[in-house]
Design a protein around this motif. Structure first.
Motif, PDB file in Angstrom:
ATOM      1  N   PRO A 219       0.825  -1.219   0.000  1.00 17.54           N
ATOM      2  CA  PRO A 219       0.000   0.000   0.000  1.00 17.54           C
ATOM      3  C   PRO A 219       0.861   1.274   0.000  1.00 17.54           C
ATOM      4  CG  PRO A 219      -0.833  -1.581   1.594  1.00 17.54           C
ATOM      5  CD  PRO A 219       0.473  -2.129   1.096  1.00 17.54           C
ATOM      6  N   ARG A 220       0.401   2.279  -0.744  1.00 20.34           N
ATOM      7  CA  ARG A 220       1.107   3.561  -0.786  1.00 20.34           C
ATOM      8  C   ARG A 220       1.002   4.214   0.601  1.00 20.34           C
ATOM      9  NH1 ARG A 220      -0.789   8.575  -2.604  1.00 20.34           N
ATOM     10  NH2 ARG A 220      -2.765   7.628  -3.270  1.00 20.34           N
ATOM     11  N   VAL A 221       2.124   4.673   1.134  1.00 18.71           N
ATOM     12  CA  VAL A 221       2.129   5.281   2.474  1.00 18.71           C
ATOM     13  C   VAL A 221       1.757   6.758   2.359  1.00 18.71           C
ATOM     14  CG1 VAL A 221       3.467   5.703   4.565  1.00 18.71           C
ATOM     15  CG2 VAL A 221       3.917   3.659   3.186  1.00 18.71           C
ATOM     16  N   LEU A 222       0.623   7.125   2.949  1.00 21.40           N
ATOM     17  CA  LEU A 222       0.119   8.498   2.846  1.00 21.40           C
ATOM     18  C   LEU A 222       0.613   9.338   4.022  1.00 21.40           C
ATOM     19  CD1 LEU A 222      -3.602   7.773   1.873  1.00 21.40           C
ATOM     20  CD2 LEU A 222      -1.642   8.157   0.359  1.00 21.40           C
ATOM     21  N   GLY A 223       0.584  10.643   3.831  1.00 21.09           N
ATOM     22  CA  GLY A 223       0.906  11.551   4.932  1.00 21.09           C
ATOM     23  C   GLY A 223      -0.218  11.566   5.954  1.00 21.09           C
ATOM     24  N   PRO A 224       0.013  12.186   7.114  1.00 18.78           N
ATOM     25  CA  PRO A 224      -0.947  12.119   8.219  1.00 18.78           C
ATOM     26  C   PRO A 224      -2.347  12.622   7.878  1.00 18.78           C
ATOM     27  CG  PRO A 224       1.139  12.995   8.994  1.00 18.78           C
ATOM     28  CD  PRO A 224       1.260  12.871   7.509  1.00 18.78           C
ATOM     29  N   ALA A 225      -2.442  13.594   6.952  1.00 19.00           N
ATOM     30  CA  ALA A 225      -3.787  14.122   6.626  1.00 19.00           C
ATOM     31  C   ALA A 225      -4.012  14.092   5.117  1.00 19.00           C
ATOM     32  CB  ALA A 225      -3.929  15.541   7.148  1.00 19.00           C
ATOM     33  N   GLU A 226      -3.370  13.113   4.471  1.00 20.69           N
ATOM     34  CA  GLU A 226      -3.499  12.993   3.006  1.00 20.69           C
ATOM     35  C   GLU A 226      -4.751  12.179   2.676  1.00 20.69           C
ATOM     36  OE1 GLU A 226       0.086  11.540   1.222  1.00 20.69           O
ATOM     37  OE2 GLU A 226      -0.792  11.400  -0.791  1.00 20.69           O
ATOM     38  N   LEU A 254      -4.044  10.093  18.808  1.00 15.57           N
ATOM     39  CA  LEU A 254      -4.673  11.256  18.149  1.00 15.57           C
ATOM     40  C   LEU A 254      -5.991  11.578  18.842  1.00 15.57           C
ATOM     41  CD1 LEU A 254      -4.022  13.055  15.734  1.00 15.57           C
ATOM     42  CD2 LEU A 254      -5.268  11.466  14.266  1.00 15.57           C
ATOM     43  N   GLY A 255      -6.707  10.523  19.238  1.00 18.56           N
ATOM     44  CA  GLY A 255      -7.992  10.729  19.911  1.00 18.56           C
ATOM     45  C   GLY A 255      -7.840  11.348  21.287  1.00 18.56           C
ATOM     46  N   LEU A 256      -6.730  11.037  21.951  1.00 17.12           N
ATOM     47  CA  LEU A 256      -6.481  11.582  23.289  1.00 17.12           C
ATOM     48  C   LEU A 256      -5.774  12.928  23.228  1.00 17.12           C
ATOM     49  CD1 LEU A 256      -5.266   8.274  24.961  1.00 17.12           C
ATOM     50  CD2 LEU A 256      -7.363   9.522  25.588  1.00 17.12           C
ATOM     51  N   GLY A 257      -5.308  13.316  22.029  1.00 13.15           N
ATOM     52  CA  GLY A 257      -4.549  14.565  21.906  1.00 13.15           C
ATOM     53  C   GLY A 257      -3.198  14.477  22.596  1.00 13.15           C
ATOM     54  N   MET A 258      -2.576  13.286  22.496  1.00 15.17           N
ATOM     55  CA  MET A 258      -1.297  13.070  23.194  1.00 15.17           C
ATOM     56  C   MET A 258      -0.165  13.834  22.539  1.00 15.17           C
ATOM     57  SD  MET A 258      -1.503   8.974  23.994  1.00 15.17           S
ATOM     58  CE  MET A 258       0.248   8.794  24.299  1.00 15.17           C
ATOM     59  N   ALA A 439      -9.538   8.391  14.786  1.00 17.10           N
ATOM     60  CA  ALA A 439      -9.784   8.257  13.349  1.00 17.10           C
ATOM     61  C   ALA A 439     -10.735   9.357  12.874  1.00 17.10           C
ATOM     62  CB  ALA A 439     -10.378   6.879  13.059  1.00 17.10           C
ATOM     63  N   ALA A 440     -11.744   9.661  13.696  1.00 19.26           N
ATOM     64  CA  ALA A 440     -12.678  10.747  13.327  1.00 19.26           C
ATOM     65  C   ALA A 440     -11.947  12.083  13.272  1.00 19.26           C
ATOM     66  CB  ALA A 440     -13.815  10.802  14.344  1.00 19.26           C
ATOM     67  N   ARG A 441     -11.043  12.308  14.220  1.00 18.15           N
ATOM     68  CA  ARG A 441     -10.277  13.572  14.237  1.00 18.15           C
ATOM     69  C   ARG A 441      -9.384  13.651  12.997  1.00 18.15           C
ATOM     70  NH1 ARG A 441      -5.652  15.406  18.433  1.00 18.15           N
ATOM     71  NH2 ARG A 441      -5.603  17.650  17.958  1.00 18.15           N
ATOM     72  N   GLN A 442      -8.842  12.495  12.606  1.00 20.31           N
ATOM     73  CA  GLN A 442      -8.023  12.477  11.378  1.00 20.31           C
ATOM     74  C   GLN A 442      -8.894  12.829  10.166  1.00 20.31           C
ATOM     75  OE1 GLN A 442      -6.950   8.858   9.011  1.00 20.31           O
ATOM     76  NE2 GLN A 442      -4.915   9.200   9.916  1.00 20.31           N
ATOM     77  N   ALA A 443     -10.101  12.284  10.126  1.00 22.02           N
ATOM     78  CA  ALA A 443     -11.011  12.576   9.001  1.00 22.02           C
ATOM     79  C   ALA A 443     -11.303  14.071   8.936  1.00 22.02           C
ATOM     80  CB  ALA A 443     -12.303  11.780   9.162  1.00 22.02           C
ATOM     81  N   ALA A 444     -11.502  14.688  10.096  1.00 23.21           N
ATOM     82  CA  ALA A 444     -11.765  16.138  10.131  1.00 23.21           C
ATOM     83  C   ALA A 444     -10.520  16.903   9.687  1.00 23.21           C
ATOM     84  CB  ALA A 444     -12.165  16.548  11.542  1.00 23.21           C
ATOM     85  N   TRP A 445      -9.343  16.370  10.039  1.00 29.28           N
ATOM     86  CA  TRP A 445      -8.065  16.998   9.654  1.00 29.28           C
ATOM     87  C   TRP A 445      -7.910  16.971   8.129  1.00 29.28           C
ATOM     88  CZ3 TRP A 445      -2.691  14.894  11.740  1.00 29.28           C
ATOM     89  CH2 TRP A 445      -1.690  15.795  11.391  1.00 29.28           C
ATOM     90  N   VAL A 446      -8.220  15.816   7.531  1.00 26.34           N
ATOM     91  CA  VAL A 446      -8.124  15.701   6.069  1.00 26.34           C
ATOM     92  C   VAL A 446      -9.045  16.726   5.417  1.00 26.34           C
ATOM     93  CG1 VAL A 446      -8.546  14.180   4.094  1.00 26.34           C
ATOM     94  CG2 VAL A 446      -7.490  13.263   6.161  1.00 26.34           C
ATOM     95  N   LEU A 447     -10.249  16.836   5.953  1.00 24.38           N
ATOM     96  CA  LEU A 447     -11.229  17.778   5.387  1.00 24.38           C
ATOM     97  C   LEU A 447     -10.739  19.220   5.502  1.00 24.38           C
ATOM     98  CD1 LEU A 447     -14.895  16.933   6.498  1.00 24.38           C
ATOM     99  CD2 LEU A 447     -13.914  16.832   4.181  1.00 24.38           C
ATOM    100  N   SER A 448     -10.065  19.523   6.630  1.00 25.95           N
ATOM    101  CA  SER A 448      -9.696  20.931   6.898  1.00 25.95           C
ATOM    102  C   SER A 448      -8.576  21.404   5.977  1.00 25.95           C
ATOM    103  CB  SER A 448      -9.221  21.064   8.352  1.00 25.95           C
ATOM    104  OG  SER A 448      -7.949  20.430   8.494  1.00 25.95           O
ATOM    105  N   GLY A 449      -7.709  20.479   5.545  1.00 30.06           N
ATOM    106  CA  GLY A 449      -6.555  20.864   4.718  1.00 30.06           C
ATOM    107  C   GLY A 449      -5.507  21.623   5.512  1.00 30.06           C
ATOM    108  N   SER A 450      -5.669  21.659   6.844  1.00 29.55           N
ATOM    109  CA  SER A 450      -4.731  22.399   7.701  1.00 29.55           C
ATOM    110  C   SER A 450      -3.437  21.604   7.930  1.00 29.55           C
ATOM    111  CB  SER A 450      -5.412  22.661   9.054  1.00 29.55           C
ATOM    112  OG  SER A 450      -4.451  23.032  10.013  1.00 29.55           O
TER     113      SER A 450
END
Ligand SMILES: Nc1ncnc2c1ncn2[C@@H]1O[C@H](COP(=O)(O)OP(=O)(O)O)[C@@H](O)[C@H]1O
Ligand SMILES: O=C(CO)[C@@H](O)[C@H](O)COP(=O)(O)O
Length: 487
Positions: A219-226, A254-258, A439-450
């Motif tokens: 599998p292609r390794v994606l960036g954290p918010a790719e 990521l879910g705990l904001g560690m 995982a949900a926070r990552q999905a929001a991150w991808v959407l934000s483009g931040s």
């Protein structure tokens, strides 16, 4: 119009789905579905459970993005048509233990114990971790030796969350398989420090040439918010943006904001001590795995095979539920009148004792009672995790705070006894699905483009303290080598 995102945790025992607000992280809906028992499972069962959990969570029609966190290491071997060749050997399947030893030996120099150490050091340098049965690379060697006809059909190798993301996208081409750093860092054929696949190690495992290995699709390794793609339009999910996903413990972080200095101790099927590090962590002793996290940093972690199911078994043995077990354990004195449970019930990964079984040591007339048995189960579970925490500090990983998560973190006995065994204050966030939340926070991150993940409000925590029970850990340390090998 509130934007919603979905986070998924496809873990050992079940699939959980949370639907959250992208901006605030507020929980809107959730669902879950069980997985089959066993250490080898058809990936189809994960997919069926995911579809059921999505349905239970109210569907994805109004959700803008989704990402999947999952149990790591499971070998999803695909043929040229993208079909699963055989059931996936999971992270807790120990049949590739001998393969792990062989792979270490093949990179060792010299003879005797120094040779094993040099082989372990070589693997740590190459990948960040010492091969044990859990790591995918050992399962590939097992496949090559035990099922050569299946090994010859391997056209692609995916991990559980990679394969589910691919299915969610409706993709059929193997070239569309994607993954993330945290997941591949647990394969044993990825250089975690350098961020690249090691096809030579894939070749070594499968006993093929490197050219042949390079023909296998990874599998292609994606960036954290790719973005990994979009949802399967045929299922009405064409609007859905897909995140890269992550290994379960990286998603939990990521879910705990560690951040650096924070440690999570997760007691699900696996017992996991994980921390965040800005630099790669390598432990040739093999206690700490040098994995990557889901933000671009690193996630050193120690994992035991025997997590919450130590308490499941103790409750079954005593004929009580989890509340009853906790009540019994809390009614006993620290140290359980000298009784220790060495909890290698399914073999053990850390320490690497794949053929071990569990044992009660120190039985006496004084300790042969339900309270002390329950106490010894909780203390034995926690002592194994305390060894991982100690290894983390020995490697210089900062430990400023400890959060207790996972199903068994709901136990009042675990909450109250853990600070005594760890000799530190522990924090217990509200019971939740922190892997799916990440995982949900990552999905929001991808959407934000931040450049950074959205700042979601984290859960309130309960803080637990206790008098240190060093005598319990000392007794455990003196006995952790006393066990019988599985017949
Ligand atoms: N109150 C409790 N006390 C102890 N164990 C519990 C409690 N509630 C759930 N568990 C255990 O937690 C486990 C499920 O936790 P979870 O983190 O979802 O596991 P996984 O992520 O490995 O699938 C099961 O073994 C279950 O019996
Ligand atoms: O093996 C690891 C990480 O190396 C575990 O994280 C497994 O991936 C299973 O985790 P749970 O099902 O216990 O969450």
């Amino acid at each position: 119009m509130t934007t919603l995102v979905a986070g998924i945790d496809s873990s050992t025992q079940s699939c959980k789905v949370v639907i959250r607000e992208a901006e605030t992280g507020a929980l809107v809906r959730q669902g879950s579905a069980k997985h089959p028992e066993g250490t080898e499972v058809s990936p189809q069962a994960w997919w069926d459970a995911l579809l059921l959990a999505i349905e239970q969570a109210g569907g994805l029609h109004d959700v803008a993005a989704a990402a999947i966190g999952g149990q790591q290491h499971g070998l999803v071997a695909l043929d040229a048509d993208g079909e699963v060749i055989r059931d996936a050997l999971l992270w807790n399947d120990t049949r590739s233990a001998d393969a792990a030893e062989a792979l270490i030996a093949e990179y060792s120099a010299g003879t005797g114990p120094e040779a094993v150490n040099s082989g372990a050091a070589a693997w740590t340098q190459m990948t960040g971790s010492v091969p044990v049965a859990s790591l995918t690379v050992t399962k590939l060697r097992w496949l090559a030796d035990s099922e050569p006809q299946n090994a010859q059909r391997v056209a692609a190798v995916a991990l559980p969350h990679d394969w589910l993301t691919w299915k969610l996208s409706g993709a059929a081409a193997l070239q569309d398989l994607t993954t993330d750093r945290s997941e591949v860092s647990g394969t044993g054929y990825y250089d975690t420090a350098q961020g690249q696949y090691r096809y030579d190690l894939l070749a070594r495992a499968l006993r093929i040439s490197e050219d042949q290995a390079r023909s296998i699709i990874l599998p292609r390794v994606l960036g954290p918010a790719e973005q990994a793609g979009t949802g399967d339009a045929a299922r009405g999910w064409g609007h859905l943006v897909l995140g890269p996903g992550a290994g379960d413990n990286a998603a939990a972080a990521l879910g705990l904001g560690m951040s650096t200095g924070d440690v999570a101790i997760s007691i699900g099927t696996s017992g996991v001590v994980s921390a965040v590090s800005p630099k790669p962590i390598q432990d040739p002793a093999g206690v700490i795995n040098g994995f990557a996290d889901a933000t671009g940093e690193f996630l050193p972690l120690a994992v035991t095979l025997n997590g919450s199911r130590v308490l499941d078994g103790a409750a079954r043995m005593l004929g009580v539920d989890h509340t009853g077990l906790a009540d019994l354990a809390l009614a006993a004195e620290p140290g359980a009148h000298g009784l220790s449970l060495i909890p290698y019930l399914e073999g053990e990964r850390t320490p690497n004792l794949p053929h071990a079984t569990g044992s009660f040591i120190g039985l006496s007339l004084a300790s042969m009672n339900p309270q002390d048995v329950a106490r010894a189960a909780v203390e034995g579970l926690l002592c194994g995790l305390a060894d991982g925490l100690q290894a983390m500090t020995t490697l210089g990983v900062p430990v400023n705070s400890i959060q207790l998560i996972g199903g068994a973190a709901r136990s009042a006995a675990v909450q109250q006894i853990a600070p005594a065994i760890f000799e530190r204050e522990i924090q217990v966030p509200e019971p939740g699905e922190y892997v799916a939340d990440g995982a949900a926070r990552q999905a929001a991150w991808v959407l934000s483009g931040s450049d950074t993940a959205p700042q979601w409000t984290t859960s309130a925590v309960q803080t637990f303290t206790a008098e240190p029970a060093r005598h319990v850990r000392e007794a455990y340390a003196a006995r952790r080598h006393l066990f019988a090998e599985r017949s």
